[in-house]
Design a protein around this motif. Structure first.
Motif, short mmCIF file in Angstrom:
data_model
loop_
_atom_site.label_atom_id
_atom_site.label_comp_id
_atom_site.label_asym_id
_atom_site.label_seq_id
_atom_site.Cartn_x
_atom_site.Cartn_y
_atom_site.Cartn_z
N MET A 37 57.75 37.54 33.62
CA MET A 37 57.71 38.87 34.18
C MET A 37 58.27 38.85 35.60
N ILE A 38 58.92 39.89 35.93
CA ILE A 38 59.46 40.02 37.27
C ILE A 38 58.44 40.62 38.21
N ASN A 39 57.72 41.61 37.76
CA ASN A 39 56.74 42.29 38.60
C ASN A 39 55.38 41.61 38.49
N THR A 40 54.57 41.77 39.52
CA THR A 40 53.20 41.27 39.46
C THR A 40 52.27 42.46 39.30
N HIS A 41 51.16 42.21 38.66
CA HIS A 41 50.19 43.27 38.39
C HIS A 41 48.81 42.77 38.79
N LYS A 42 48.12 43.55 39.59
CA LYS A 42 46.77 43.19 39.99
C LYS A 42 45.82 43.56 38.86
N VAL A 43 45.22 42.56 38.27
CA VAL A 43 44.34 42.79 37.12
C VAL A 43 42.93 42.24 37.37
N SER A 44 42.64 41.91 38.60
CA SER A 44 41.35 41.28 38.90
C SER A 44 40.17 42.17 38.51
N GLY A 45 40.31 43.47 38.61
CA GLY A 45 39.20 44.37 38.28
C GLY A 45 39.25 44.90 36.87
N LYS A 46 40.17 44.41 36.07
CA LYS A 46 40.33 44.92 34.71
C LYS A 46 39.93 43.88 33.67
N GLN A 47 39.53 44.38 32.53
CA GLN A 47 39.18 43.49 31.43
C GLN A 47 40.45 42.83 30.89
N LYS A 48 40.38 41.54 30.64
CA LYS A 48 41.53 40.80 30.12
C LYS A 48 41.51 40.86 28.61
N ASN A 49 42.06 41.94 28.05
CA ASN A 49 42.10 42.07 26.60
C ASN A 49 43.51 42.45 26.16
N ALA A 50 43.70 42.46 24.85
CA ALA A 50 45.03 42.69 24.29
C ALA A 50 45.58 44.06 24.64
N THR A 56 64.42 47.74 30.72
CA THR A 56 65.40 48.56 29.99
C THR A 56 65.93 49.73 30.81
N HIS A 57 65.08 50.31 31.66
CA HIS A 57 65.53 51.48 32.41
C HIS A 57 66.07 51.14 33.81
N SER A 58 65.35 50.33 34.53
CA SER A 58 65.79 50.00 35.90
C SER A 58 66.91 48.97 35.92
N LEU A 59 66.77 47.94 35.10
CA LEU A 59 67.77 46.86 35.09
C LEU A 59 68.80 47.01 33.98
N GLN A 82 55.02 48.28 30.34
CA GLN A 82 55.56 48.65 31.66
C GLN A 82 56.73 47.74 32.02
N GLU A 83 56.59 46.45 31.74
CA GLU A 83 57.66 45.51 32.04
C GLU A 83 58.90 45.80 31.20
N ILE A 84 58.71 46.04 29.92
CA ILE A 84 59.85 46.34 29.05
C ILE A 84 60.54 47.63 29.51
N PHE A 85 59.76 48.63 29.89
CA PHE A 85 60.34 49.87 30.41
C PHE A 85 61.15 49.58 31.67
N PHE A 86 60.60 48.77 32.57
CA PHE A 86 61.31 48.41 33.81
C PHE A 86 62.62 47.70 33.49
#
Length: 82
Positions: free
Chosen positions: A1-14, A29-32, A23-27
């Motif tokens: 992944m190119i971008n980093t995502h803060k997930v410390s407060g989120k549940q680590k699930n599928a 395909t659309h931005s790059l 979000q990464e795939i959108f980035f």
């Protein structure tokens, strides 16, 4: 992944992992303006479930687990001192 995502407060699930991957795939395909043909993750249970969910949403994409993680895990288990 190119971008980093803060997930410390989120549940680590599928489902949450899938949102990040989408979000990464959108980035990509659309931005790059890239064409994504495959996605690789580690082999954890939640990552495996995320890959199944991703293919359900994007059936044209190849999804694989990272063999480097597999090789290291197998090597560590067979060469364990315990």
């Amino acid at each position: 992944m190119i971008n980093t995502h803060k997930v410390s407060g989120k549940q680590k699930n599928a489902e949450n992992l899938l949102k990040i991957v989408e979000q990464e795939i959108f980035f990509f395909t659309h931005s790059l303006q890239m064409i994504i043909v495959a996605w690789c993750t580690d082999a954890s249970g939640e990552s495996a479930k995320m890959r199944r969910l991703l293919v359900a949403k994007m059936p044209w994409i190849f999804v694989i687990d990272c063999w480097a993680h597999q090789v290291f895990t197998c090597h560590a288990r067979t060469n364990s001192m315990y």
